[in-house]
Design an enzyme around this catalytic site. Structure first.
Site, mmCIF file in Angstrom:
data_model
loop_
_atom_site.group_PDB
_atom_site.id
_atom_site.type_symbol
_atom_site.label_atom_id
_atom_site.label_comp_id
_atom_site.label_asym_id
_atom_site.label_seq_id
_atom_site.Cartn_x
_atom_site.Cartn_y
_atom_site.Cartn_z
ATOM 1 N N GLU A 540 0.823 -1.213 0.000
ATOM 2 C CA GLU A 540 0.000 0.000 0.000
ATOM 3 C C GLU A 540 0.856 1.263 0.000
ATOM 4 O O GLU A 540 1.044 1.909 1.039
ATOM 5 C CB GLU A 540 -0.953 0.012 1.204
ATOM 6 C CG GLU A 540 -2.095 -0.990 1.083
ATOM 7 C CD GLU A 540 -3.142 -0.825 2.177
ATOM 8 O OE1 GLU A 540 -2.864 -0.112 3.175
ATOM 9 O OE2 GLU A 540 -4.233 -1.416 2.049
ATOM 10 N N GLU A 632 -6.366 -7.106 -1.511
ATOM 11 C CA GLU A 632 -6.772 -6.971 -0.105
ATOM 12 C C GLU A 632 -8.118 -6.258 -0.045
ATOM 13 O O GLU A 632 -8.305 -5.203 -0.652
ATOM 14 C CB GLU A 632 -5.721 -6.189 0.688
ATOM 15 C CG GLU A 632 -6.070 -6.040 2.168
ATOM 16 C CD GLU A 632 -5.002 -5.264 2.946
ATOM 17 O OE1 GLU A 632 -3.800 -5.558 2.741
ATOM 18 O OE2 GLU A 632 -5.358 -4.364 3.729
#
Length: 708
Positions: A540, A632
């Protein structure tokens, strides 16, 4: 032969062919042109949709249908030990021949008093209709052939037509040997073969299944005998009646090339490819198909059969107009003779699933159910009696039943904006992400991975290795070895392993560039020959713009490619892998400046309770131009905690199914937050199977994975 069947009351009639009784039914339309419906193997005349029959009657046909020998209310032959799949490929004395099967249909015509008739054949009935026309040309006026293969198809070409990955995935389903299990099995088949572009009509399917109590889908030996009926008749180029070949562009079992080759083999045949249609006959298409049958019959009536040569391809203008006027108007005719769906909706199947599938006995396999699911596609599609040369390997039903995700799809690649399997078929993988190995590594063990593979039916496991926060940077060699071992553990169970370089804080991936290059070089070198490995190079990225993130990827991807030139690599995106949306950007930033490399995809992360319709719409649009993998996501807020929003989660799941976006859910652990699927204290001892130790999110996600 078992001749002791008690004939049911009319309208069922019985035709005779050499001592074999063939059950048939006059479905209505007396006074119209005779039309005989020919169904495939494994199912009976009750599988013809009432709405389709009515559409044919409305267009001037007198319609009848029958049960093939060894099915429904027709004569059943003595049990044989042949397995359905291996029967296709063995040289052995058959219970009867393909010629016998063709003669059965003519016996029905005689019983009805029809000198000749138009034929509509679907699935393996498509093949049977071809052979009826070849063996009895004077009895056939025209042919409408739907969702099938050529009678001329040789062994190798036949194998290229079939989506074996789908067959193997069906074979992983489990059904108890009970009446309820039989219902669930037939319903699962109906749902699996349903057209992705249209809503699944569960009520119609259940009604049809309940009428079909004599169906041979519950008897693998019956399918073995049907598939063993060898054919020695002439080639398709001897057919001289008007022929239309109908095929859905979303057929789950047969590639469109099967229909193209079939149409090319029959002189003057016309090919119609229908958008959003699978291996069934969906309600909104009844009128479309009936009009095509009518058009084809009119050609026979006026002696206007098309000349020999290349097939005419395409929908007639009135029929194309009807197609656009169905309940799903968003179709585009993209060339003469080909139509495709603008945005079909295969996610409907997940939304429409029922307790029949999700409430089966955990951990058990009905052998009869497995034999069926492994063989159904072959029984429904394949020319019976194709034999391998001596010494060739045989297909075994049990082997099909045990097929794993890796066995189904092999080496993955990116084709256009879609993840594809080794043979080029679009693939959607679904599975779970581990939590950080430094915190919840004890949840990833032999028992839990066994549960993911055999109880959850997961396709993929994301191995989440944090870089900071007590992760890789504290013990590079130890964490590299741990990830390497887990790759072997996951892929040896037939699931794909996604290696996640889990950067979060700091958010700039360039801070960890050298460490990432070292880690991925070692992992790629160790697993270069493992076709089950995927890489996620930055979990991320955040607080940094796409150009800097792109620069990082451009320095890590070549390191992996030096050792592993083929595996799929998933690239983290800006704004916590939100395609930049969380930080004011958009997918347009990536589209305008993509990473130039082969077999790459872009990561997208979301949490349904936080990221709602605007996010769904943005990803839906982006999927038209970017290959996206949701590595995710959760049913809660972005914290991984809080209330589950299953309604919004379902919208996400449906959109991802529609776009073939693969996903891994966060997370497979027993953390205290609601996003961890197991209750606290489950790890390391379990149990991990069933739902006893699952939180609500775990129950819901497990059902989603098992339903895909």
């Amino acid at each position: 032969m078992n001749q002791d069947q008690s004939p049911p009351p009319t309208p069922t009639g019985y035709a005779e062919n050499g001592g074999v009784r063939i059950a048939y039914e006059d479905l209505g339309g007396a006074g119209g042109e005779p039309l005989l419906l020919v169904m495939g193997a494994a199912v009976t005349r009750f599988w013809w949709p009432d709405g389709f029959v009515e559409a044919l009657i409305d267009r001037g046909f007198h319609v009848a249908a029958f049960d093939n020998r060894d099915s429904g209310q027709s004569t059943h032959f003595p049990a044989s030990p042949a397995k359905p799949v291996t029967a296709l490929f063995r040289k052995e004395v058959p219970a009867y021949t393909g010629e016998d099967v063709a003669d059965d249909a003519v016996a029905v015509l005689d019983a009805l008093g029809w000198e000749s008739a138009h034929l509509f054949g679907h699935s393996n009935g498509n093949l049977r209709a071809q052979r009826i026309a070849l063996r009895h040309p004077a009895r056939v006026r025209s042919l409408a052939l739907s969702a099938g293969v050529s009678s001329d198809a040789g062994r190798l070409k036949l194998l290229r037509y079939i989506h074996f990955g789908f067959v193997a995935k069906m074979a992983r389903l489990r059904f108890p040997d009970t009446p309820e299990g039989g219902l669930a099995m037939s319903l699962a088949v109906s749902r699996s073969l349903a057209s992705p572009g249209f809503p699944f009509d569960e009520e119609e399917a259940r009604s049809r299944i309940r009428k079909d109590e004599h169906s041979p889908v519950r008897d693998p030996n019956t399918m073995g005998r049907q598939l063993g009926a060898h054919w020695s008749g002439p080639a398709l180029d001897s057919i001289r009646v008007p022929t239309v070949v109908l095929h859905g562009d979303s057929d789950q079992l047969l590639r469109t090339t099967a229909a193209k080759d079939l149409a090319a083999a029959i002189p003057g045949a016309r090919l119609v490819v229908t958008p959003g249609v699978g291996h069934d006959l969906p309600g909104p298409m009844y009128a479309v198909y009936a009009e095509e049958v009518r058009r084809n019959a009119d050609a026979a009536r006026s002696h206007a059969a098309l000349p020999s040569g290349r097939p005419e391809i395409g929908l007639s203008e009135p029929i194309a107009a009807q197609l656009h006027s169905t309940s799903r108007p968003n179709y585009d005719i993209i060339s003469i003779g080909s139509v495709c769906p603008a945005r079909p909706n295969p996610g409907q199947a997940a939304r429409e699933r029922t307790d029949d599938l999700t409430n089966r006995q955990d951990g058990t396999r009905s052998r009869k159910g497995l034999m069926f699911t492994a063989a159904f596609a072959a029984a429904a599609l394949v020319p019976a009696g194709i034999a391998l040369a001596d010494g060739d390997a045989e297909l075994d039903a049990d082997e099909g039943a045990a097929a794993t995700a890796i066995e189904q799809h092999g080496q993955l690649s990116v084709c256009g904006t879609t993840l594809c399997g080794e043979t080029g078929e679009p693939v959607q993988l679904t599975g779970m992400s581990t939590h950080g190995l430094q915190w919840h590594g004890d949840c990833v063990n032999d028992a839990s991975l066994d549960a993911l593979a055999t109880d959850w039916n997961a396709d993929i496991v994301r191995i989440s290795m944090y870089v900071q926060e007590g992760g890789y940077e504290t013990d590079p060699a130890g964490y590299t070895a741990r990830v390497s071992g887990l790759i072997d553990d996951v892929t040896s169970r037939g699931m794909y392993a996604l290696v996640d370089w889990h950067i979060l804080t700091p958010g700039d991936p360039n801070v960890n560039l050298e460490a990432a290059q070292t880690f991925f070089a070692e992992i790629a070198a160790a697993h270069a020959n493992n076709s089950g490995v995927l890489y996620e190079t930055a979990n991320e990225p955040n607080g940094v713009a796409w150009p800097q993130i792109k620069s990082y990827h451009e320095q890590v991807v070549p390191v992996i490619r030096e050792h592993d030139p083929d595996s799929v690599i998933i690239l983290g995106t800006a704004g916590y892998s939100s395609l930049g949306i969380n930080e004011g950007g958009s997918a347009a930033d990536i589209i305008a400046d993509p990473v130039e490399a082969e077999n790459i995809m872009y990561a997208f992360h979301f949490y349904a309770a936080s990221h709602r319709e605007p996010y769904i719409e943005a990803v839906d649009r982006a999927a038209d131009q970017l290959p996206i993998f949701a590595t995710e996501w959760g049913t809660q807020t972005y914290t991984g905690d809080g209330e589950n929003d299953f309604a919004m989660s379902q919208q996400w799941v449906d959109m991802m199914a529609e776009n073939k976006i693969s996903w891994t859910n966060w997370n497979f652990a027993d953390d205290w937050r609601s996003g961890s699927v197991y209750t606290e204290g489950t790890c390391p001892d379990g149990p991990y199977t069933g739902t006893t130790n699952l939180k609500p999110a775990g129950v819901w996600i497990r059902d989603q994975i098992r339903a895909t």
